[in-house]
Design a protein around this motif. Structure first.
Motif, mmCIF file in Angstrom:
data_model
loop_
_atom_site.group_PDB
_atom_site.id
_atom_site.type_symbol
_atom_site.label_atom_id
_atom_site.label_comp_id
_atom_site.label_asym_id
_atom_site.label_seq_id
_atom_site.Cartn_x
_atom_site.Cartn_y
_atom_site.Cartn_z
ATOM 1 N N ARG A 30 0.833 -1.195 0.000
ATOM 2 C CA ARG A 30 0.000 0.000 0.000
ATOM 3 C C ARG A 30 0.865 1.241 0.000
ATOM 4 N N ALA A 31 0.328 2.309 -0.581
ATOM 5 C CA ALA A 31 1.058 3.564 -0.612
ATOM 6 C C ALA A 31 1.247 4.115 0.796
ATOM 7 N N ARG A 32 0.309 3.848 1.659
ATOM 8 C CA ARG A 32 0.464 4.147 3.077
ATOM 9 C C ARG A 32 -0.332 3.124 3.851
ATOM 10 N N GLU A 33 0.029 2.876 5.087
ATOM 11 C CA GLU A 33 -0.653 1.874 5.896
ATOM 12 C C GLU A 33 -1.973 2.435 6.393
ATOM 13 N N PRO A 34 -3.119 1.881 5.952
ATOM 14 C CA PRO A 34 -4.395 2.520 6.246
ATOM 15 C C PRO A 34 -4.944 2.239 7.632
ATOM 16 N N VAL A 35 -4.606 1.109 8.232
ATOM 17 C CA VAL A 35 -5.223 0.754 9.505
ATOM 18 C C VAL A 35 -4.210 0.918 10.621
ATOM 19 N N ARG A 36 -4.461 1.852 11.489
ATOM 20 C CA ARG A 36 -3.587 2.079 12.623
ATOM 21 C C ARG A 36 -4.424 2.635 13.758
ATOM 22 N N PRO A 37 -4.017 2.479 14.993
ATOM 23 C CA PRO A 37 -4.804 2.997 16.114
ATOM 24 C C PRO A 37 -4.969 4.509 16.010
ATOM 25 N N THR A 38 -6.197 4.961 15.984
ATOM 26 C CA THR A 38 -6.509 6.386 15.927
ATOM 27 C C THR A 38 -7.705 6.644 16.823
ATOM 28 N N ALA A 39 -7.559 7.573 17.731
ATOM 29 C CA ALA A 39 -8.635 7.860 18.688
ATOM 30 C C ALA A 39 -9.899 8.270 17.955
ATOM 31 N N GLY A 40 -11.003 7.588 18.267
ATOM 32 C CA GLY A 40 -12.296 7.936 17.701
ATOM 33 C C GLY A 40 -12.514 7.484 16.280
ATOM 34 N N LYS A 41 -11.589 6.731 15.696
ATOM 35 C CA LYS A 41 -11.712 6.307 14.308
ATOM 36 C C LYS A 41 -11.943 4.813 14.229
ATOM 37 N N VAL A 42 -12.943 4.409 13.444
ATOM 38 C CA VAL A 42 -13.258 2.991 13.292
ATOM 39 C C VAL A 42 -12.511 2.465 12.075
ATOM 40 N N VAL A 43 -11.675 1.439 12.278
ATOM 41 C CA VAL A 43 -10.933 0.847 11.177
ATOM 42 C C VAL A 43 -11.041 -0.665 11.284
ATOM 43 N N GLY A 44 -10.767 -1.354 10.207
ATOM 44 C CA GLY A 44 -10.840 -2.811 10.249
ATOM 45 C C GLY A 44 -10.494 -3.443 8.922
ATOM 46 N N PHE A 45 -10.808 -4.733 8.810
ATOM 47 C CA PHE A 45 -10.488 -5.503 7.610
ATOM 48 C C PHE A 45 -11.718 -6.274 7.141
ATOM 49 N N LEU A 46 -11.868 -6.380 5.834
ATOM 50 C CA LEU A 46 -12.910 -7.196 5.224
ATOM 51 C C LEU A 46 -12.253 -8.414 4.580
ATOM 52 N N PRO A 47 -12.587 -9.623 4.999
ATOM 53 C CA PRO A 47 -12.043 -10.810 4.312
ATOM 54 C C PRO A 47 -12.588 -10.871 2.889
ATOM 55 N N SER A 48 -11.718 -10.749 1.913
ATOM 56 C CA SER A 48 -12.142 -10.676 0.509
ATOM 57 C C SER A 48 -11.861 -11.986 -0.212
ATOM 58 N N VAL A 49 -12.926 -12.613 -0.714
ATOM 59 C CA VAL A 49 -12.780 -13.803 -1.545
ATOM 60 C C VAL A 49 -12.222 -13.401 -2.909
ATOM 61 N N LYS A 50 -12.679 -12.266 -3.419
ATOM 62 C CA LYS A 50 -12.257 -11.809 -4.747
ATOM 63 C C LYS A 50 -10.759 -11.527 -4.794
ATOM 64 N N ASN A 51 -10.208 -10.955 -3.721
ATOM 65 C CA ASN A 51 -8.790 -10.601 -3.683
ATOM 66 C C ASN A 51 -7.925 -11.635 -2.973
ATOM 67 N N LYS A 52 -8.577 -12.619 -2.353
ATOM 68 C CA LYS A 52 -7.862 -13.677 -1.629
ATOM 69 C C LYS A 52 -6.969 -13.116 -0.521
ATOM 70 N N TYR A 78 -9.818 -5.443 -6.491
ATOM 71 C CA TYR A 78 -9.706 -4.085 -5.977
ATOM 72 C C TYR A 78 -8.693 -4.074 -4.842
ATOM 73 N N ARG A 79 -8.112 -2.907 -4.606
ATOM 74 C CA ARG A 79 -7.155 -2.780 -3.516
ATOM 75 C C ARG A 79 -7.212 -1.381 -2.931
ATOM 76 N N GLU A 80 -6.874 -1.291 -1.694
ATOM 77 C CA GLU A 80 -6.958 -0.047 -0.939
ATOM 78 C C GLU A 80 -5.624 0.689 -0.940
#
Length: 263
Positions: A30-52, A78-80
């Motif tokens: 990734r161009a930058r790491e999207p998921v990191r601890p941030t106060a008040g921000k909801v982040v997570g991962f979606l298990p993708s069958v399409k992207n494996k 697709y990719r983030e």
């Protein structure tokens, strides 16, 4: 599962081939790491069958967009946070990282910004997006914006969330063929009747999730849901998401109202 919702084709851009190179799939840098601890921000991962792999999202809107990408037949992968570009804007060079890159079955690439619709009232932001769009057009690509106005579809999102685990369920060619042949000989069939025919509720859900059987995506799925089929390959160019484009970033028109899901 199949749908009748078809997108108005994008305009023809100069330079049909993409000049920028992307990291190979499924290994993604990734161009930058999207998921990191941030106060008040909801982040997570979606298990993708399409992207494996797991796809990272930084907001509930991005999570909803991922679900639509996952089920849209026209989206091959697709990719983030795919790449950071430097583009001219307002007399200087600015940097920008799109939220997603979509690789279509047609070979086209689309770069996606996911944003609350209220942000588009900012003329300065729209001017920036027009400059970003001009950059991608020069490279034979497309730029779209998807907002909460397009993503806030509770029933559709609920149905897709429920069916997502069944994307990886194995459906044999025999079961697919027999189920489609059986449906083609009936005027109306319910999910309950399909379940009794193939002898498995999870198998019936898998046929819907993987696009072999169609249903009304915008009605809550239950055993009384009416099912049908569409010809193989008839919806391969279909996407499940509405979107906005330059210069005004108003929602693009569709040939039909989006109501049936499939591939």
């Amino acid at each position: 599962m199949s749908f009748k919702h078809t997108v108005v084709p994008f305009g023809t851009h100069r330079g049909a081939r993409l000049c920028l190179k992307s990291a190979p799939q499924p290994s993604v840098v990734r161009a930058r790491e999207p998921v990191r601890p941030t106060a008040g921000k909801v982040v997570g991962f979606l298990p993708s069958v399409k992207n494996k792999r797991q796809v990272a999202w930084e907001s509930q809107l991005e999570k909803k967009a991922c679900l639509l990408f996952e089920f849209s037949p026209v989206v091959a992968s697709y990719r983030e946070q795919p790449i950071t570009i430097s583009f001219p804007s307002g007399g200087c060079i600015r940097k920008y990282t799109p939220d997603f890159e979509l690789q279509l079955n047609t070979g086209q690439r689309i770069y996606v910004e996911v944003k609350p619709a209220s942000k588009l009232a900012d003329d300065e932001l729209k001017a920036k997006f027009r400059d970003i769009d001009a950059f991608w057009r020069q490279h034979g690509c497309y730029f779209i914006v998807i907002t909460d106005a397009e993503l806030n579809q509770p029933v559709r999102q609920s149905n897709l969330s429920f069916l997502r685990p069944y994307l990886s369920h194995q459906c044999s060619d025999d079961v697919i063929g027999q189920a489609r042949l059986w449906l083609s000989s009936h005027q109306t069939v319910t999910l309950d009747e399909l379940t009794n025919f193939i002898g498995s509720l999870s198998g019936a859900y898998a046929l819907l999730a993987q696009g072999h059987i169609t249903f009304d995506l915008d009605r809550p799925i239950d055993l009384d849901s009416l099912l049908t089929i569409q010809p193989e390959g008839s919806t391969n160019e279909t996407c499940l998401f509405a979107y906005r484009t330059s210069p005004d970033f108003e929602r693009c028109a569709f040939h039909d109202q989006p109501n049936i899901r499939g591939r």
